[in-house]
Design an enzyme around this catalytic site. Structure first.
Site, PDB file in Angstrom:
ATOM      1  N   THR A 184       0.989  -1.267   0.123  1.00  0.00           N
ATOM      2  CA  THR A 184       0.176   0.026   0.009  1.00  0.00           C
ATOM      3  C   THR A 184       0.725   1.074   0.032  1.00  0.00           C
ATOM      4  OG1 THR A 184      -0.135   0.171   2.437  1.00  0.00           O
ATOM      5  CG2 THR A 184      -1.841  -1.218   1.187  1.00  0.00           C
ATOM      6  N   HIS A 185       0.455   2.268  -0.701  1.00  0.00           N
ATOM      7  CA  HIS A 185       1.472   3.317  -0.748  1.00  0.00           C
ATOM      8  C   HIS A 185       2.838   2.978  -1.449  1.00  0.00           C
ATOM      9  CE1 HIS A 185      -1.204   5.515   2.156  1.00  0.00           C
ATOM     10  NE2 HIS A 185      -1.418   4.409   2.490  1.00  0.00           N
ATOM     11  N   SER A 229      18.149  -1.281 -25.898  1.00  0.00           N
ATOM     12  CA  SER A 229      18.308   0.183 -26.180  1.00  0.00           C
ATOM     13  C   SER A 229      19.244   0.218 -27.323  1.00  0.00           C
ATOM     14  CB  SER A 229      18.911   0.748 -24.888  1.00  0.00           C
ATOM     15  OG  SER A 229      19.654   1.655 -25.179  1.00  0.00           O
ATOM     16  N   LYS A 279      20.665  -3.086 -21.844  1.00  0.00           N
ATOM     17  CA  LYS A 279      19.149  -2.708 -21.364  1.00  0.00           C
ATOM     18  C   LYS A 279      18.315  -3.824 -21.915  1.00  0.00           C
ATOM     19  CE  LYS A 279      17.696   0.575 -19.877  1.00  0.00           C
ATOM     20  NZ  LYS A 279      17.245   1.651 -20.354  1.00  0.00           N
ATOM     21  N   GLU A 285       4.865  -0.502 -21.083  1.00  0.00           N
ATOM     22  CA  GLU A 285       4.813   0.818 -21.200  1.00  0.00           C
ATOM     23  C   GLU A 285       3.817   1.266 -22.178  1.00  0.00           C
ATOM     24  OE1 GLU A 285       9.035   2.546 -20.253  1.00  0.00           O
ATOM     25  OE2 GLU A 285       9.310   0.785 -21.500  1.00  0.00           O
ATOM     26  N   GLN A 294     -20.557  12.263 -38.135  1.00  0.00           N
ATOM     27  CA  GLN A 294     -19.632  11.444 -38.874  1.00  0.00           C
ATOM     28  C   GLN A 294     -18.323  11.012 -38.278  1.00  0.00           C
ATOM     29  OE1 GLN A 294     -19.306  11.760 -43.309  1.00  0.00           O
ATOM     30  NE2 GLN A 294     -17.382  12.839 -43.141  1.00  0.00           N
ATOM     31  N   LYS A 304     -16.973   7.913 -35.928  1.00  0.00           N
ATOM     32  CA  LYS A 304     -16.311   6.499 -36.338  1.00  0.00           C
ATOM     33  C   LYS A 304     -14.948   6.409 -35.854  1.00  0.00           C
ATOM     34  CE  LYS A 304     -19.094   7.126 -40.056  1.00  0.00           C
ATOM     35  NZ  LYS A 304     -19.992   7.652 -39.127  1.00  0.00           N
TER      36      LYS A 304
HETATM   37  N1  ARG Z   1     -20.993   9.359 -43.944  1.00  0.00           N
HETATM   38  C1  ARG Z   1     -22.070   9.952 -42.967  1.00  0.00           C
HETATM   39  C2  ARG Z   1     -21.754   9.610 -41.559  1.00  0.00           C
HETATM   40  O1  ARG Z   1     -20.657   8.955 -41.317  1.00  0.00           O
HETATM   41  C3  ARG Z   1     -23.427   8.941 -43.533  1.00  0.00           C
HETATM   42  C4  ARG Z   1     -24.416   9.713 -42.907  1.00  0.00           C
HETATM   43  C5  ARG Z   1     -24.456  10.949 -44.089  1.00  0.00           C
HETATM   44  N2  ARG Z   1     -25.954  11.349 -43.934  1.00  0.00           N
HETATM   45  C6  ARG Z   1     -26.273  12.848 -44.386  1.00  0.00           C
HETATM   46  N3  ARG Z   1     -27.548  13.131 -44.294  1.00  0.00           N
HETATM   47  N4  ARG Z   1     -25.226  13.599 -44.907  1.00  0.00           N
HETATM   48  O2  ARG Z   1     -22.458   9.863 -40.625  1.00  0.00           O
END
Ligand code: ARG
Length: 461
Positions: free
Chosen positions: A155-156, A277, A283, A290, A322, A325
């Site tokens: 601990t610590h 290294s 090393k 890491e 968009q 993603k």
């Molecule tokens: N490439 C767009 C996205 O990833 C798809 C949907 C686009 N829709 C629109 N009404 N422009 O969100």
């Protein structure tokens, strides 16, 4: 190139706008889900009498051909066609003509993209659950292989009480178990179908949203069409769960960085999982633990990016979405890679059991046992703590350790001490004494290990 939405435009798109607006560079990895979604949509349209059987046959064959082309690396993605959805639709129409143009009936890219990401994430969560089970399995294997070794618990970052290595490893098993629970929970909310919400308000066509939902493995259609196209809660939930799983990996990484240092020297990493290294020939660096620790920051960044994208958005779909993603993909990819590399690193490491045990000898790690001994013989614990503190202070001044003391020396500090104190202050006795539920006593740890094995079940290869 003729834009899908080009009807009302007279001037061409600015080149920078085209590049910035396009998502195909990163959303093409949704191609499988996009085709699955389109097939389900087309079949439902045909079943509802909205699409003819001939058109459905042409669409099905065309999409399967595109799927094969993409798999073979023969599909050319076009930035001018903006995203995965329009690339595939444009190619379909090029191949089959008018029928391709009918696929988008009663659908918008807004419900399409939300469907694709949800499907992608559901599949990805299943794969990550497997990866989490694999690291849990690797921890159990290691606990069974070397787990009876005793090391100081800290601990610590100060030596505190001796524990079994298996007990330490099982703590991480529990963290990863909770991570799995969070992902499973997130998957439940991701598994609702936006398809059929169309652009935002629904559609006049007589859809069967339950049919597309079921065909795609969703539990049911989403209840509100605005929510269906605007919601990315599932992406935030996933990334938050991924961030926390990364925290667990990062803490494990930190243990390996510390333990593989010369100061601790509790473990040596396998050569395949360490690096050298470029200047210091001696090393052996723990780059991978890491790096896992460092990559945790990326996933936090992904989470903050997603939250920030969403916070000011009015309903319903906005192009800001968009930006969901890359953050989502990065979080999933980073977590997957870090889990996999640690699963492989664990069995390749060698624990220095004697060094761990020796670290227990000079840290007064059994001082609590001395206090417990006195408390069990009636001394109030606070007083027992004080007596033991004086005893430890004396040992430090004299350069002595607790197991080296004679009964006579113990009794200088309290006449409650009897001959049996000598056996009670050994490191092994200390570990064996911690029999409370969830404690480190070998009997408890053996039971915990077999319970964990049962809970984990068979691990997929
Ligand atoms: N490439 C767009 C996205 O990833 C798809 C949907 C686009 N829709 C629109 N009404 N422009 O969100």
């Amino acid at each position: 190139m003729q834009k899908t939405w080009g009807g009302r435009f007279t001037e061409p798109t600015d080149a920078l706008v085209q590049r910035l607006n396009a998502s195909v560079g990163f959303d093409q990895r949704l191609h499988r889900e996009d085709i699955d979604g389109s097939l389900a949509h087309a079949r439902m349209l045909a079943a509802q009498g909205i699409l003819s059987a001939e058109d459905l046959a042409a669409i099905t064959a065309g999409l399967e051909h595109i799927r094969a082309q993409i798999a073979a690396g023969e599909f050319t993605w076009s930035e001018a066609l903006e995203d995965v959805h329009m690339n595939i639709e444009a190619r379909l129409t090029e191949a089959i003509g008018a029928a391709g143009g009918r696929l988008h009936t009663a659908r918008s890219r807004n419900d399409q993209v939300a469907t694709d990401i949800r499907l992608w994430l559901m599949r990805r969560i299943d794969a990550l659950d497997t990866a989490l089970r694999q690291i849990q399995g690797a921890l159990l294997d290691l606990a069974e292989r070397d787990g009876q070794a005793i090391l100081p618990g800290y601990t610590h970052l100060q030596r505190a009480q001796p524990i079994l290595l298996a007990h330490h490893l099982l703590a991480y098993f529990e963290m990863f178990d909770r991570d799995r629970g969070r992902l499973v929970d997130c998957r439940k909310r991701a598994a609702e179908s936006p398809l059929g919400a169309a652009a935002l308000a629904g559609t006049p066509f007589p859809l069967d949203r339950g049919a597309t939902a079921a065909a795609l493995g969703f539990t049911r259609p989403m209840r509100n069409s605005l929510d269906a196209v605007a919601d990315r809660d599932f992406a935030v939930e996933f990334t938050a769960a991924a961030a926390l799983a990364m925290v667990h990996l990062s803490r494990l990484g930190e243990e390996f960085v510390l333990w593989s240092s010369q100061e601790f020297a509790f473990v040596s990493l396998g050569d395949a999982f360490a690096t050298g290294s470029s200047i210091m020939p001696q090393k052996k660096n723990p780059d991978i633990p890491e790096l896992v620790r460092g990559k945790t920051g990326r996933v936090f960044g992904d989470l903050v990016a997603l939250l920030t994208v969403l916070k000011g958005l009015p309903l319903a779909y906005n192009k800001d979405l968009q930006e969901d993603k890359e953050a989502l993909f990065d979080a999933a990819d980073t977590l997957g890679d870090c889990l996999d590399v640690f699963t492989r690193l664990l069995p390749a490491c060698r624990f220095h059991v004697a060094r761990m045990r020796a670290a227990c000898d000079d840290g007064f790690v059994t001082a609590t046992d001395v206090a417990d001994y006195l408390a069990r013989r009636g001394l109030p614990f606070r007083e027992a703590h004080h007596v033991t503190g004086r005893l430890v202070g004396w040992c430090i001044a004299e350069g002595r350790t607790l197991p080296s003391l004679s009964l006579e020396e113990f009794r200088r500090f309290s006449d409650v001490f009897d001959a049996d104190v000598l056996a009670a202050v050994t490191v092994e006795a200390s570990v064996a004494a911690r029999t409370s539920e969830g404690g480190t006593a070998p009997v408890r740890v053996a039971a915990a290990l077999s319970e964990a094995r049962g809970r984990l079940g068979a691990i997929p290869a």
